[in-house]
Design a protein around this motif. Structure first.
Motif: not given
Lengths: 261, 482
Positions: B172-176, B471-472
């Protein structure tokens, strides 16, 4: 919720990451926030990196390299509302100490191959380059104040934040005045509230990390601490030149003392 | 400031000449693909470097590492021509700012190097100053410092585990986004992070850039009754740390391992945070003050960070994996059980398993924080006096969440700083990161470009190099030579 969530972008310029981290430090609010705001671009937290336009851009960091001069203009073009967050973005940050020195000399002190380093001679706030809709001061910012900024944005209002001094917070908290009662130097009278009189509560004079308050009078405080606390010119300049060194009120007063010497 | 710059012939000079056409071709491809201007901009320093000779340098170090970075990777089947971890975060000149400042300002000034691990900078700074002044703080202050450090380890490790690294393993791209499928886990991560922050806030005044740390101790002692409340939270945190271990244990770890020299503080009394000798998995065993005699830094054209290496050797690794392997016997029984739970044993050389080492250290930090609170000796005062009456020199290393953080200061008789040298963990790991990427590319000829890019990004995040870049991190620029 059928309404489109406003799109948020978080940008980093020259900084320590601490102010954007404040957003991730909203542990109790982060998931709620995600329901109301679409975090479209936030390199510290997501690899989505969606293109603009954005409804709100939070900008951390100061402008200190040639490329950043162009990048900040592009961000303004893509953003409906731009909010500068933190001392770097609102006054140039600690790295604005370079504004008072010879940048080539500094580069040589730090790097053995200074030719590899591209940097501007001054570290400047975002508002010096583009129109900024709101400035949130602090090194680092307060996450409560950040939430107020985001909440106000969602409500379509202006954030309501104190413009009075840290002194008022001391009185509200019942903290004895360090300056009057103990003769210790404290930047509280010229510094904007928001920290909750943190340093005085920990038995330490305020060092001004929230920056100048509205109608800040560093000159008057300077005369006071030099006369009452026997602070030397050199030390007074040091007090003013830290995390908000580039804030115009602080910078003007520190330069006055350098000229006097 | 004395510095030496030794020129070595650039190995890439010969082969680069024929590639310049390819370079500009890929540049225009990036343009037509609609890549951001920023991505295109990164191509420039690469070309510049081809004309410049590589320099080996020794210099007062500017401690600005974590932030914006990029990877440049050039390979063909069976051969990696170039791997460059580029840190293009703008320079901030901390070592220059520190010159002429009072020694007492160093903890606050250096904390601004990093908003994620400000405590580490404060700790290395106060110890280095006390080392210069010949001051030893009483036991209670030492305990409170260690407790504060536990808070930062928890806050920083949990942030990395849940918000930066886990999304890689879960695709997934992020924690959200992760929270939609793993709501309980994410909420637990947020609770744990908050507990780490609570320690820092209680002892330091605030989570980011705490204001209560000073050379000689603290500005004021925390209210003792708050420490009792803190203890309750930490006991819950220790319990929940097990759930984190079980969560990360289930991840799929790429089969990858690489022999690398591990370097960490080692202390016979306890798992290292504030003090110890610097040891390695090979033969190194030195006092922290001897660091510069055994390690050196290079300024490389494509990076704004300095690359460290062990003199006469090469790359090495600092951080949780090195600490865990070199200090396993000093872990508490609970933490060793945690390591057993996830199957992590000393000597593990799979960097993708660093997330396990972080999860074990989170359990340890909660356990240790509770132990410290139970055995806390209230100091007579918040600090002991530290002053300088003659010129002095001091150096110290502590264990930041990401690894060894070295500070060295020369102080003048009036207490002002003459020179400062700061060597953060990320610059020490840079070479190792590049070498990992190189090995990965060689080990996985079957991966397509997208999967390889993702695997390389993940490999870099194994080291938790920085929140914004981790992160990125990558704008990978790859040229596959036919």
């Amino acid at each position: 919720m059928t309404r489109r969530r406003p799109r948020l972008a978080v940008w980093k310029f020259t900084s320590c990451d601490g102010c954007q981290l404040s957003l991730l430090d909203c542990e109790d609010e982060l998931l709620t926030l995600d329901r109301h705001i679409d975090i479209a671009y936030f390199m510290e937290a997501t690899s989505r990196a969606e293109p603009g336009p954005y409804d709100l851009s939070l900008v951390e960091g100061s402008i200190s390299t040639p490329e950043q001069l162009e990048q900040i203009v592009r961000i303004r073009d893509q953003s409906r509302v731009v909010v500068a967050i933190g001392a770097c973005a609102t006054s140039g940050g600690l790295q604005a100490l370079r504004n008072f020195a010879d940048i080539d000399e500094m580069t040589r002190v730090v790097y053995a191959s200074p030719a590899h380093i591209q940097t501007l001679s001054c570290s400047t706030p975002i508002s010096q380059h583009i129109a900024v809709d709101f400035e949130l001061q602090g090194c680092p910012i307060s996450k409560t104040q950040l939430l107020e900024v985001l909440g106000a944005f969602l409500r379509g209002e202006r954030p309501v934040l104190p413009t009075y001094s840290v002194c008022v917070e001391c009185k509200l908290q019942g903290v004895l005045c360090l300056s009057v009662s103990q003769g210790r130097t404290c930047l509280g009278p010229i510094t904007q509230a928001g920290c909750g009189a943190l340093c005085p509560r920990y038995d330490r004079g305020c060092f001004g990390c929230y920056g100048p308050k509205e109608l800040s009078q560093p000159r008057a405080l300077g005369e006071f601490v030099k006369a009452q606390h026997k602070v030397s010119d050199r030390d007074w300049v040091r007090w003013l030149r830290s995390y908000q060194a580039g804030a115009s009120e602080f910078a003007k007063e520190s330069e006055r003392h350098e000229k006097d010497r | 400031m004395k510095k030496t710059a030794k020129k070595t012939s650039s190995k890439s000079v010969g082969k680069s000449a024929g590639k310049s056409a390819g370079k500009s071709a890929s540049k225009s491809a990036a343009k037509s693909a609609g890549k951001s201007k920023k991505a295109r901009r990164q191509a420039k320093p690469v070309r510049d470097r081809r004309q410049a000779a590589t320099k080996v340098i020794k210099v007062d170090y500017l401690a600005r590492v974590e932030g914006e970075g990029a990877l440049f990777l050039k390979y063909q089947r069976g051969k990696v021509e170039e791997v460059r971890l580029k840190i293009f975060e703008p320079p901030r000149f901390f070592e220059a700012f520190l010159q002429g400042r009072d020694f007492s300002e160093a903890p606050d000034i250096t904390s601004r190097i990093c908003g994620i691990c400000p405590v580490a900078y404060q700790m290395s700074a106060v110890h280095a100053m006390e080392n210069a002044a010949g001051v030893v703080v009483p036991k209670g202050i030492r305990q409170l410092r260690r407790l504060l450090y536990c808070g930062e380890w928890i806050e920083s490790h949990v942030l990395h585990i849940y918000m930066l690294h886990a999304p890689d393993f879960l695709g997934v791209p992020d924690v959200m986004t992760m929270a939609r499928q793993y709501k309980d886990e994410v909420e637990r991560g947020l609770r744990q992070k908050k507990r780490g922050n609570l320690i820092v806030k209680t002892l330091g005044g605030r989570e980011i850039h705490p204001i209560n740390v000073k050379v000689g101790g603290f500005y004021s002692l925390p209210p003792w009754e708050e420490l009792a409340r803190l203890r309750e939270e930490l006991v819950q945190g220790r319990d929940e740390a097990w759930a984190t271990l079980r969560f990360v244990k289930g991840f799929e770890f790429p089969d990858f391992s690489r022999e690398v020299e591990l370097v960490s503080l080692v202390n016979s009394q306890e798992y290292p945070m504030n003090e110890g000798r610097i040891r390695s998995s090979t033969d190194l065993d030195i006092a922290a003050q001897e660091f510069e005699a055994h390690f050196e830094e290079e300024h490389i054209a494509y990076s704004h960070a300095l690359f460290s290496k062990r003199r006469g050797r090469g790359s090495y690794l600092v951080g949780p994996m090195a600490r865990f392997s070199l200090n396993y016997p000093q872990l508490s029984a609970v933490a060793r059980q945690g390591a057993d739970e996830v199957g992590l044993a000393p000597g593990c050389q799979n960097p993708f398993k660093s997330i396990l080492a972080r999860a074990v250290e989170v359990l340890y930090a909660f356990d240790e924080a509770v132990r410290l609170l139970d055995n806390l000796e209230r100091p007579a005062g918040p600090s002991v006096p530290v002053e300088f009456t003659q010129a002095a020199r001091g150096a110290w290393a502590t264990e930041a969440p990401r690894g060894l953080l070295y500070h060295r200061y020369e102080i003048q008789a009036d207490g002002s700083i003459n020179t400062a040298q700061i060597i953060p963990p990320t610059s020490q790991n840079q070479r190792t990161i590049e070498e990992d990427v190189r090995e990965l590319v060689l080990a996985h000829p079957e991966l397509d470009e997208d999967r390889l890019r993702h695997r390389c990004e993940q490999a870099i995040r194994n080291y938790d190099p920085c929140i914004s870049c981790a992160t990125h991190f990558l704008k990978i620029k790859k040229e596959v030579v036919a």
